[in-house]
Motif scaffolding. Structure first.
Motif, short mmCIF file in Angstrom:
data_model
loop_
_atom_site.label_atom_id
_atom_site.label_comp_id
_atom_site.label_asym_id
_atom_site.label_seq_id
_atom_site.Cartn_x
_atom_site.Cartn_y
_atom_site.Cartn_z
N SER A 67 10.86 -9.31 14.10
CA SER A 67 9.87 -8.27 14.39
C SER A 67 8.54 -8.61 13.73
O SER A 67 8.48 -9.33 12.72
CB SER A 67 10.37 -6.90 13.89
OG SER A 67 11.50 -6.48 14.63
N LYS A 68 7.48 -8.08 14.27
CA LYS A 68 6.12 -8.40 13.81
C LYS A 68 5.88 -7.87 12.40
O LYS A 68 6.17 -6.72 12.09
CB LYS A 68 5.10 -7.81 14.77
CG LYS A 68 3.66 -8.13 14.40
CD LYS A 68 2.70 -7.47 15.37
CE LYS A 68 1.24 -7.72 14.99
NZ LYS A 68 0.32 -7.03 15.91
N TRP A 69 5.35 -8.73 11.53
CA TRP A 69 4.99 -8.37 10.17
C TRP A 69 3.62 -7.67 10.20
O TRP A 69 2.63 -8.23 10.65
CB TRP A 69 4.94 -9.60 9.28
CG TRP A 69 4.64 -9.29 7.83
CD1 TRP A 69 3.43 -9.16 7.25
CD2 TRP A 69 5.60 -9.07 6.79
NE1 TRP A 69 3.55 -8.87 5.92
CE2 TRP A 69 4.87 -8.80 5.61
CE3 TRP A 69 7.00 -9.06 6.75
CZ2 TRP A 69 5.50 -8.55 4.39
CZ3 TRP A 69 7.63 -8.80 5.53
CH2 TRP A 69 6.88 -8.55 4.37
N ILE A 70 3.55 -6.42 9.71
CA ILE A 70 2.30 -5.67 9.79
C ILE A 70 1.76 -5.27 8.41
O ILE A 70 0.82 -4.48 8.31
CB ILE A 70 2.47 -4.39 10.65
CG1 ILE A 70 3.58 -3.51 10.08
CG2 ILE A 70 2.76 -4.76 12.10
CD1 ILE A 70 3.71 -2.18 10.80
N GLY A 71 2.33 -5.81 7.37
CA GLY A 71 1.82 -5.56 6.02
C GLY A 71 1.92 -4.10 5.61
O GLY A 71 2.99 -3.49 5.68
N LEU A 72 0.80 -3.51 5.24
CA LEU A 72 0.78 -2.15 4.70
C LEU A 72 0.41 -1.10 5.75
O LEU A 72 0.06 0.04 5.40
CB LEU A 72 -0.21 -2.07 3.53
CG LEU A 72 0.09 -2.97 2.33
CD1 LEU A 72 -1.01 -2.85 1.29
CD2 LEU A 72 1.45 -2.62 1.71
N ASP A 73 0.47 -1.46 7.02
CA ASP A 73 0.06 -0.53 8.07
C ASP A 73 0.90 0.75 8.08
O ASP A 73 0.38 1.83 8.36
CB ASP A 73 0.14 -1.21 9.44
CG ASP A 73 -1.00 -2.20 9.64
OD1 ASP A 73 -1.85 -2.29 8.74
OD2 ASP A 73 -1.03 -2.87 10.69
N ASN A 74 2.20 0.62 7.78
CA ASN A 74 3.05 1.81 7.75
C ASN A 74 2.61 2.77 6.65
O ASN A 74 2.64 3.99 6.82
CB ASN A 74 4.52 1.41 7.54
CG ASN A 74 5.13 0.83 8.80
OD1 ASN A 74 4.84 1.27 9.91
ND2 ASN A 74 5.98 -0.17 8.64
N PHE A 75 2.21 2.22 5.51
CA PHE A 75 1.74 3.06 4.41
C PHE A 75 0.40 3.71 4.77
O PHE A 75 0.15 4.86 4.40
CB PHE A 75 1.59 2.22 3.14
CG PHE A 75 2.88 1.68 2.62
CD1 PHE A 75 3.65 2.43 1.73
CD2 PHE A 75 3.36 0.44 3.01
CE1 PHE A 75 4.85 1.94 1.24
CE2 PHE A 75 4.55 -0.06 2.53
CZ PHE A 75 5.30 0.69 1.65
N SER A 81 -2.45 10.56 7.80
CA SER A 81 -2.16 11.85 8.44
C SER A 81 -3.00 12.96 7.79
O SER A 81 -3.27 12.95 6.59
CB SER A 81 -0.67 12.16 8.31
OG SER A 81 -0.42 13.49 8.66
N ASN A 82 -3.37 13.94 8.61
CA ASN A 82 -4.12 15.08 8.09
C ASN A 82 -3.31 15.88 7.07
O ASN A 82 -3.87 16.57 6.21
CB ASN A 82 -4.55 16.00 9.24
CG ASN A 82 -5.53 15.32 10.18
OD1 ASN A 82 -6.31 14.48 9.76
ND2 ASN A 82 -5.47 15.68 11.46
N ASP A 83 -1.99 15.80 7.18
CA ASP A 83 -1.11 16.57 6.29
C ASP A 83 -0.64 15.76 5.09
O ASP A 83 0.20 16.24 4.31
CB ASP A 83 0.12 17.07 7.07
CG ASP A 83 -0.27 17.99 8.21
OD1 ASP A 83 -1.27 18.71 8.05
OD2 ASP A 83 0.42 17.97 9.24
N ALA A 84 -1.14 14.53 4.92
CA ALA A 84 -0.62 13.63 3.89
C ALA A 84 -0.71 14.25 2.50
O ALA A 84 0.28 14.30 1.75
CB ALA A 84 -1.37 12.30 3.92
N SER A 290 8.85 3.04 4.73
CA SER A 290 7.72 2.97 3.81
C SER A 290 7.68 4.19 2.91
O SER A 290 7.38 4.09 1.71
CB SER A 290 6.41 2.85 4.60
OG SER A 290 6.20 3.99 5.41
N ALA A 291 8.00 5.36 3.45
CA ALA A 291 8.03 6.58 2.63
C ALA A 291 9.14 6.50 1.58
O ALA A 291 8.93 6.86 0.42
CB ALA A 291 8.23 7.80 3.52
#
Length: 320
Positions: A67-75, A81-84, A290-291
């Motif tokens: 699968s594609k490595w996307i680094g810290l994009d998930n974080f 998010s507006n609710d973060a 990531s969470a």
């Protein structure tokens, strides 16, 4: 005998393998520990393989490695998010409140249980206070619903109505839930902690109390000057373990007790329920991973930091 000693100390001659002898000596204890060790490996260490998912855009066709490595994009998505900040604030404030309230009440309850001298009554009260800890959170959710049902709930029918107060739609009014969830969490968990502290109190040498009585110390003085100081290490250890999960929320409490009501998410949405909702809607495994990784890293950092602070002031009370 001298030749035997000379043989043992000669360089190049291998020494007897005392490590294996030591293991063989305690083989019965090792066999008893094996189920727990295997359970820990399966539940705590094998899932660490999933850490990779936090940095990948998982494609089930390609598999984890391809699968594609996307680094810290998930974080970034988690914090974008507006609710973060709302869910982080809720998670921290709830856990800090639970930690402080439950610790204080558990110590007080343990001290009260220790004053019950009748053996039958003592066992009865201990069983009573620890029972809620074993009730499934699904059942707890329906117990709470029985109290807070807008039409037939105990709170509306037998508390508010007799006093002439209009019934409330509890599952649509967010401002009440910080108090409700705190009460439910305390009811469910404080008994278990109290029994742990009670076990520590029972282990205190009775000679301390006998000497205090001779010196004319009251029960209050005995509790404050003997009992609490001697169980302080257990309180510190329990607190440190709780701090390690301060970034984790009790999913069952915030999802089941609230009946997943969307109208009260302002005060009940926490990291775990947010991730669950995102996973159910988008199927984003990377976000959930990531969470989870973030919670683990923050929890580990907090435990190490607080332990270093405790170690600085009281080395014997530190966890490690």
């Amino acid at each position: 005998m001298a030749s035997e000693k000379a043989f043992i100390t000669q360089p190049g001659i291998s020494q007897p393998n005392t490590k294996w002898r030591h293991l063989w000596k305690y083989r019965a204890l090792i066999v008893l520990a094996m189920p727990g060790i295997l359970l820990m490996l399966i539940n705590n260490y094998l899932p660490m393989f999933g850490i990779f998912l936090a940095f990948k855009d998982l494609n089930y066709t390609d598999g984890i490695w391809d699968s594609k490595w996307i680094g810290l994009d998930n974080f970034k998505f988690l914090f974008a998010s507006n609710d973060a900040w709302l869910i982080i604030k809720n998670t921290l404030l709830y856990n800090i409140s639970f930690l402080l309230i439950n610790t204080i009440l558990a110590v007080m309850l343990a001290l009260l249980l220790n004053e019950v001298k009748n053996k039958f009554a003592s066992k009865f009260f201990q069983s009573t206070v620890i029972l809620p800890n074993f009730i499934s959170m699904v059942i707890v959710g329906y117990i709470v619903y029985g109290f807070l049902n807008p039409e037939l709930g105990f709170a509306n029918k037998f508390i508010l109505e007799p006093f002439g107060i209009d019934p409330k739609n509890w599952y649509a009014e967010a401002q009440h839930w910080p108090y409700i969830l705190t009460i439910v969490n305390t009811w469910k968990n404080v008994g278990y902690a109290a029994v742990v502290y009670l076990a520590a109190i029972v282990g205190i040498d009775s000679e301390y109390y006998e000497a205090a009585v001779i010196d004319g110390a009251s029960r209050w003085k005995q509790m404050t000057k003997i009992t609490i100081p001697l169980i302080a290490p257990i309180i510190i250890i329990m607190t440190l373990l709780a701090i390690g999960r301060i970034f984790n929320a009790d999913f069952g409490l915030f999802y089941q007790a609230t009946m997943a009501s969307g109208m009260i998410k302002e005060t009940t949405e926490v990291i775990d329920t947010y991730v669950y909702s995102a996973l159910m809607v988008t199927g984003d495994t990377g976000l959930a991973s990531s969470a989870g990784l973030l919670q683990s890293v923050v929890g580990f950092t907090l435990v190490v930091t607080v332990n270093l602070i405790v170690r600085k002031f009281s080395r014997e009370n530190a966890l490690f």
